[in-house]
Every structure is written in C-alpha cells, then in structure tokens.
Design a protein around this motif. Sequence first.
Motif, PDB file in Angstrom:
ATOM      1  N   GLU A 216       0.951  -1.168  -0.056  1.00 44.15           N
ATOM      2  CA  GLU A 216       0.076  -0.202   0.185  1.00 44.15           C
ATOM      3  C   GLU A 216       0.954   1.355  -0.040  1.00 44.15           C
ATOM      4  O   GLU A 216       0.567   2.187  -0.602  1.00 44.15           O
ATOM      5  N   LEU A 217       1.930   1.355   0.715  1.00 42.97           N
ATOM      6  CA  LEU A 217       2.896   2.336   0.826  1.00 42.97           C
ATOM      7  C   LEU A 217       3.483   2.695  -0.433  1.00 42.97           C
ATOM      8  O   LEU A 217       3.616   3.664  -0.782  1.00 42.97           O
ATOM      9  N   LYS A 218       3.977   1.551  -1.270  1.00 38.09           N
ATOM     10  CA  LYS A 218       4.387   1.759  -2.538  1.00 38.09           C
ATOM     11  C   LYS A 218       3.532   2.755  -3.632  1.00 38.09           C
ATOM     12  O   LYS A 218       3.740   3.519  -4.269  1.00 38.09           O
ATOM     13  N   GLU A 219       2.240   1.973  -3.209  1.00 43.27           N
ATOM     14  CA  GLU A 219       1.143   2.730  -4.279  1.00 43.27           C
ATOM     15  C   GLU A 219       0.708   4.111  -3.865  1.00 43.27           C
ATOM     16  O   GLU A 219       0.621   4.763  -4.674  1.00 43.27           O
ATOM     17  N   LYS A 220       0.389   4.398  -2.636  1.00 44.43           N
ATOM     18  CA  LYS A 220      -0.219   5.623  -1.990  1.00 44.43           C
ATOM     19  C   LYS A 220       0.721   6.483  -1.292  1.00 44.43           C
ATOM     20  O   LYS A 220       0.195   7.627  -1.154  1.00 44.43           O
ATOM     21  N   GLY A 221       1.892   6.098  -1.110  1.00 45.87           N
ATOM     22  CA  GLY A 221       2.650   6.790  -0.237  1.00 45.87           C
ATOM     23  C   GLY A 221       2.155   6.976   1.309  1.00 45.87           C
ATOM     24  O   GLY A 221       3.018   7.593   1.903  1.00 45.87           O
ATOM     25  N   GLU A 222       1.480   6.142   1.811  1.00 47.22           N
ATOM     26  CA  GLU A 222       1.193   5.683   3.024  1.00 47.22           C
ATOM     27  C   GLU A 222       0.434   4.542   3.056  1.00 47.22           C
ATOM     28  O   GLU A 222       0.101   3.933   2.179  1.00 47.22           O
ATOM     29  N   CYS A 223       0.161   3.983   4.312  1.00 38.63           N
ATOM     30  CA  CYS A 223      -0.425   2.827   4.472  1.00 38.63           C
ATOM     31  C   CYS A 223      -1.473   2.564   5.559  1.00 38.63           C
ATOM     32  O   CYS A 223      -1.429   1.548   6.326  1.00 38.63           O
TER      33      CYS A 223
ATOM     34  N   ILE B 204       0.972   1.481  23.726  1.00 35.51           N
ATOM     35  CA  ILE B 204       1.380   0.707  22.585  1.00 35.51           C
ATOM     36  C   ILE B 204       0.846   1.819  21.714  1.00 35.51           C
ATOM     37  O   ILE B 204       1.355   1.932  20.379  1.00 35.51           O
ATOM     38  N   SER B 205      -0.169   2.717  21.790  1.00 33.75           N
ATOM     39  CA  SER B 205      -0.839   3.491  20.630  1.00 33.75           C
ATOM     40  C   SER B 205       0.537   4.464  20.194  1.00 33.75           C
ATOM     41  O   SER B 205       0.576   4.774  18.957  1.00 33.75           O
ATOM     42  N   SER B 206       1.170   5.219  21.107  1.00 34.84           N
ATOM     43  CA  SER B 206       2.125   5.875  20.780  1.00 34.84           C
ATOM     44  C   SER B 206       3.326   5.346  19.954  1.00 34.84           C
ATOM     45  O   SER B 206       3.986   5.764  19.060  1.00 34.84           O
ATOM     46  N   VAL B 207       3.704   4.043  20.341  1.00 33.13           N
ATOM     47  CA  VAL B 207       4.813   3.330  19.837  1.00 33.13           C
ATOM     48  C   VAL B 207       4.064   2.896  18.368  1.00 33.13           C
ATOM     49  O   VAL B 207       5.084   3.003  17.456  1.00 33.13           O
ATOM     50  N   LEU B 208       2.954   2.652  18.237  1.00 32.69           N
ATOM     51  CA  LEU B 208       2.311   2.214  16.916  1.00 32.69           C
ATOM     52  C   LEU B 208       2.527   3.655  16.015  1.00 32.69           C
ATOM     53  O   LEU B 208       2.913   3.411  14.875  1.00 32.69           O
ATOM     54  N   ASP B 209       2.168   4.594  16.749  1.00 30.72           N
ATOM     55  CA  ASP B 209       2.210   6.036  15.857  1.00 30.72           C
ATOM     56  C   ASP B 209       3.616   6.209  15.323  1.00 30.72           C
ATOM     57  O   ASP B 209       3.585   6.478  14.149  1.00 30.72           O
ATOM     58  N   GLU B 210       4.435   6.076  16.319  1.00 30.69           N
ATOM     59  CA  GLU B 210       5.854   6.457  15.712  1.00 30.69           C
ATOM     60  C   GLU B 210       6.341   5.384  14.708  1.00 30.69           C
ATOM     61  O   GLU B 210       6.983   5.766  13.874  1.00 30.69           O
ATOM     62  N   THR B 211       5.866   4.111  14.940  1.00 27.34           N
ATOM     63  CA  THR B 211       6.205   3.231  13.907  1.00 27.34           C
ATOM     64  C   THR B 211       5.910   3.165  12.604  1.00 27.34           C
ATOM     65  O   THR B 211       6.273   3.339  11.431  1.00 27.34           O
ATOM     66  N   GLU B 212       4.417   3.700  12.554  1.00 31.53           N
ATOM     67  CA  GLU B 212       3.822   4.222  11.305  1.00 31.53           C
ATOM     68  C   GLU B 212       4.569   5.409  10.431  1.00 31.53           C
ATOM     69  O   GLU B 212       5.019   5.345   9.149  1.00 31.53           O
ATOM     70  N   GLU B 213       4.932   6.449  11.409  1.00 28.18           N
ATOM     71  CA  GLU B 213       5.473   7.552  10.788  1.00 28.18           C
ATOM     72  C   GLU B 213       6.885   6.918  10.017  1.00 28.18           C
ATOM     73  O   GLU B 213       7.270   7.486   8.902  1.00 28.18           O
ATOM     74  N   ARG B 214       7.747   6.313  10.847  1.00 24.42           N
ATOM     75  CA  ARG B 214       8.889   5.753  10.567  1.00 24.42           C
ATOM     76  C   ARG B 214       8.799   4.837   9.249  1.00 24.42           C
ATOM     77  O   ARG B 214       9.806   4.833   8.296  1.00 24.42           O
ATOM     78  N   LEU B 215       7.891   3.889   9.132  1.00 27.64           N
ATOM     79  CA  LEU B 215       7.509   3.254   7.754  1.00 27.64           C
ATOM     80  C   LEU B 215       7.434   4.078   6.546  1.00 27.64           C
ATOM     81  O   LEU B 215       8.234   3.954   5.557  1.00 27.64           O
ATOM     82  N   VAL B 216       6.703   5.248   6.683  1.00 23.20           N
ATOM     83  CA  VAL B 216       6.475   6.132   5.468  1.00 23.20           C
ATOM     84  C   VAL B 216       7.984   6.877   5.236  1.00 23.20           C
ATOM     85  O   VAL B 216       8.202   6.951   4.255  1.00 23.20           O
ATOM     86  N   LYS B 217       8.689   7.194   6.378  1.00 22.53           N
ATOM     87  CA  LYS B 217      10.109   7.963   6.056  1.00 22.53           C
ATOM     88  C   LYS B 217      10.834   6.943   5.470  1.00 22.53           C
ATOM     89  O   LYS B 217      11.795   7.113   4.592  1.00 22.53           O
ATOM     90  N   GLU B 218      11.146   5.727   6.146  1.00 26.15           N
ATOM     91  CA  GLU B 218      12.074   4.754   5.375  1.00 26.15           C
ATOM     92  C   GLU B 218      11.746   4.060   4.141  1.00 26.15           C
ATOM     93  O   GLU B 218      12.569   3.767   3.398  1.00 26.15           O
ATOM     94  N   ASN B 219      10.411   3.927   3.980  1.00 26.73           N
ATOM     95  CA  ASN B 219       9.796   3.508   2.536  1.00 26.73           C
ATOM     96  C   ASN B 219      10.511   2.432   2.117  1.00 26.73           C
ATOM     97  O   ASN B 219      11.096   2.327   0.792  1.00 26.73           O
ATOM     98  N   SER B 220      10.957   1.192   2.777  1.00 25.05           N
ATOM     99  CA  SER B 220      11.326   0.185   2.452  1.00 25.05           C
ATOM    100  C   SER B 220      10.694  -1.054   2.749  1.00 25.05           C
ATOM    101  O   SER B 220      10.281  -1.304   4.041  1.00 25.05           O
ATOM    102  N   SER B 221      10.953  -2.245   2.048  1.00 24.89           N
ATOM    103  CA  SER B 221      10.361  -3.465   2.229  1.00 24.89           C
ATOM    104  C   SER B 221      10.836  -3.973   3.640  1.00 24.89           C
ATOM    105  O   SER B 221      10.001  -4.615   4.540  1.00 24.89           O
TER     106      SER B 221
END
Length: 439
Positions: A60-67, A91-108
């Motif tokens: 999804e990230l590849k296609e839309k730039g977010e997931c 855990i919500s904050s840890v998940l938020d940070e993780t989601e943000e970093r996913l977009v930034k790193e943009n790697s499988s």
Amino acid sequence: MTLKVCKFGGTSMADGIAMSAVKKIIESDEKRKFIVVSAPGKRFNGDTKVTDLLYACYDELKEKGECKAAFQSVRKRFESIVKELNIEMDISSVLDETEERLVKENSSDFTASRGEYLSARIMAQLLGAKFIDSEDVVFFKADGQLDGEKTYKAISAAVAGAEKAVFPGFYGKDVKGKVKTFSRGGSDISGAIVARAVNASVYENWTDVSGFLACDPRIVDNPRKIKNLSYKELRELSYMGANVLHSESIFPVRKANIPIVIKNTFRPEDEGTAILPISQYKPDGNVVTGIAGKKNFTVILIEKSHMNSEIGFIRKVLSVLEREGVSIEHIPSGIDTMSVVVDSDEIEGYKLEQIIEGIKNDAEPDVIRVMENVALIATVGHGMSSSIGTSARLFNAMAAANINAKMIDQGSSELNIIVGVKNEDCEKCIAAIYHEFFG
Ligand code: ADP
Ligand code: ASP
Ligand code: MG
C-alpha cells in the motif's frame, strides 16, 4: 553461570495467552537470560501472520505513499495483545511512531521488520527486561552476509550488566545504515547469533511442535520425533524443506559447539530434540533420521557422447550458469549424461532460454532437455552409510506408491539420497518413504 538463549517463534507470540506461557517458561529457569522473539504468528487456521500483514502495508505504501488502511490490522493485533496482557504500556504511541517511520524509510525490509520490533518491545515490558534493538547490534557486510565479528562484539557489549534482555529477531543493519532482514523464518538465525555472541551453553528454540519430527506433520499424521540430530543432518533436512528451523541457523552456533534444543511452548515438559555436534551425537539406531521435500526445481538434462573424456565439458556448462548468476543445487551425472538442478525461481523469465542457448553454443551437447515442476525429496541419516540395501528399500517404496523417480543423487558422504519427482507427487513420496523406514 551457564546461560541459555531462548528464541520464541510466531505461534509463541501470537496473542496474550501465548506470551504469558512464554513468560512462565522464561521465569521457571534463571539461566534463561537472553530472549529473541519473532513477530506474532497465526492464532488459528486461516489467520494472517503479522509479517504478512506488514508486507501488505508495504504494497500500500508503494502505491499511495502511506499505509493507513493496511496498518490498521497491525495496530489491532498489537493493541489486543497489550490489552490481554494487562501491562502498563502506551502501545498507541509506539504504533504511531512506527507508522511514521514506515513512511519515512519506505523500504520493504524495514516495514517487514516491525513485527519483531513491536513484539520484542512488548515482551521486554512484560518481563521487565532490557530491550536491545537488533538494528544497533546485528550488522551485515556489503555482500549481504552477516558481519560476525562486529555483531558478536556489539551484542556482548549491549548485554553487559543486563539481568535479562529481549532482542527482536529477523533483522539487522546493512553497510548503508538501513534495516535489512534475513530471509523468511530468519528469527531462528538471530537466536543463533545471540547464542554465539554470549557463548550460551544451549540455544533453545521454542516453537509449536515438541521437536524435530522425522517428516512434516502436515504430510504424515503424528510422525516419529527425532531425539537427536547432528548439525549436518539438520542442515540437510532444513535446507530441503523441514522449515521448523531455518537452514542457516546452525552456522553461528556450530563453530562454538553450542547445542540447539527444539522445544514446544505449549508442552514445555516434553523432551524436545537436541541438535548436536557429531562428537556428542548419539544415534538412535534408525537407518534413516528424517525425510524432507521441496517443490519447484528445474532440471536441465544434457547428453553428449564421450562426455566423460571431453576435458572441460562440465566447466563449460557450469560457466554458463555462473555468467547468468544462477546458483546450482545438484549436478547428478552419468558417463555421457549430466543434469543441472536449479531452483525455478532463480531462472524466471528469459533466463532459462539464455542458459539453454549458452550451453548449446559453448558446450555443443547432442541433446539438451528441460524438466520443470520437479520436487526434490531428501532422505537423510548417518545410519544410511552402514546399512546395506537402503536405496533398494527407498525405490521399492516409491514404486509401490506408483511414483516415478526423475532424478537420483546420492551425496558422496552417504548422508543423504535425493530423488526428483513431479511436484504433485511430493507429499505422496515423502509419506511412502516415511512408512517404509518408520513403519
Ligand atoms: P515458529 O513460528 O515457531 O518459528 P515455524 O512455523 O517456523 O514455527 O516452524 C514450526 C512448524 O514447522 C511446525 O508447526 C510444523 O508444521 C512445521 N514442520 C515442517 N517440517 C517439520 C518437521 N520435520 N518437524 C517438525 N515440524 C515441522
Ligand atoms: N517473522 C518472520 C517471518 O514470518 C521471521 C520469523 O518468524 O522467523 O518470516
Ligand atoms: Mg520459524
């Protein structure tokens, strides 16, 4: 004090109940100091592993730039685990940070690694243990291989003074500073790396079966458990499809003679299987230790009269594969024939045609044929070298089950016999060989 490194697989991390069972196991033995965990696996038949949910996030990230949409399922899994465990953790904050970093790193690889990262954060909190991020202590070299020296040093430094520590499995960092994963099932390798780094007396690999079985329990009901296996037998069986343990997990521990013990998180009192150096290995008297199989190989059959006396013939054939960057699994040969067996994934698309053309031009064979959709079945055991008639029994069992052997390769160490059969005969062949040798 002797110490144990314990790796817990996906089913052991699947939900709060499983994680509580893990905590109990760790706390029942004070030698269990260093823990490596997988991402949460399947909770029931038809469920999806967190790692697979994460690969979908990357799509999804590849296609839309977010997931956002795909990450929602990951979020739910971890939120429900924390709730079930009833631990103090935002855990919500840890998940938020993780989601943000996913977009930034943009790697499988980075995306896939977050299952292990999050389950290790939760496990560390549950145990009151130190969390050590594998991206800070597991390093790959430029060629993609583990940088053992740097990794072992970093792990020993990180655990110094820690009473207990939890590491996420499956990933480390490459030379460019980016997170990189091992191949699927790679948390087993991470566990072996930590065991080696801290010089553990044993590497316990906790999973959902009570040991290494003589064949895949999804093929034969209730197969015999193997009491102990040598590193070599393990390597042969796991490479050929017995994926209860990743085939590369022996390399870090073998050098230090650290035994691996496979145990069942859900039946911790069961004895399990010990995987040992040959010097400590006690054969249990069976001719065959185990049988495993893997599908989707391609066999290139080559014939040429006087092949045996034509100096350099095999080199010419193999150079073509080297030029195409294809690794070879087996090379069974006769007097005027040879076959080259490769993983079908390695020669997808036009590569197979290039290879055939190359062999025709460079080696000028009389005949060249290709057989696709071949499964390889390995029958493995140190007992086979001292027992007469093993291959006869194996081929009779195959004949009785009406299975045709398309290729045969017996390793020079007499540790294994490998047969090639049609993909669709794979399970039937494993079952036939199992019943012949184990009744
Ligand atoms: P984990 O998530 O704990 O790493 P895996 O799913 O990777 O667990 O490995 C355990 C599974 O391996 C078992 O549930 C079993 O279905 C499968 N398996 C395949 N071959 C064998 C074998 N020879 N012995 C035991 N298990 C096997
Ligand atoms: N979570 C990863 C996978 O599903 C690694 C592992 O479980 O060992 O392949
Ligand atoms: Mg596994």
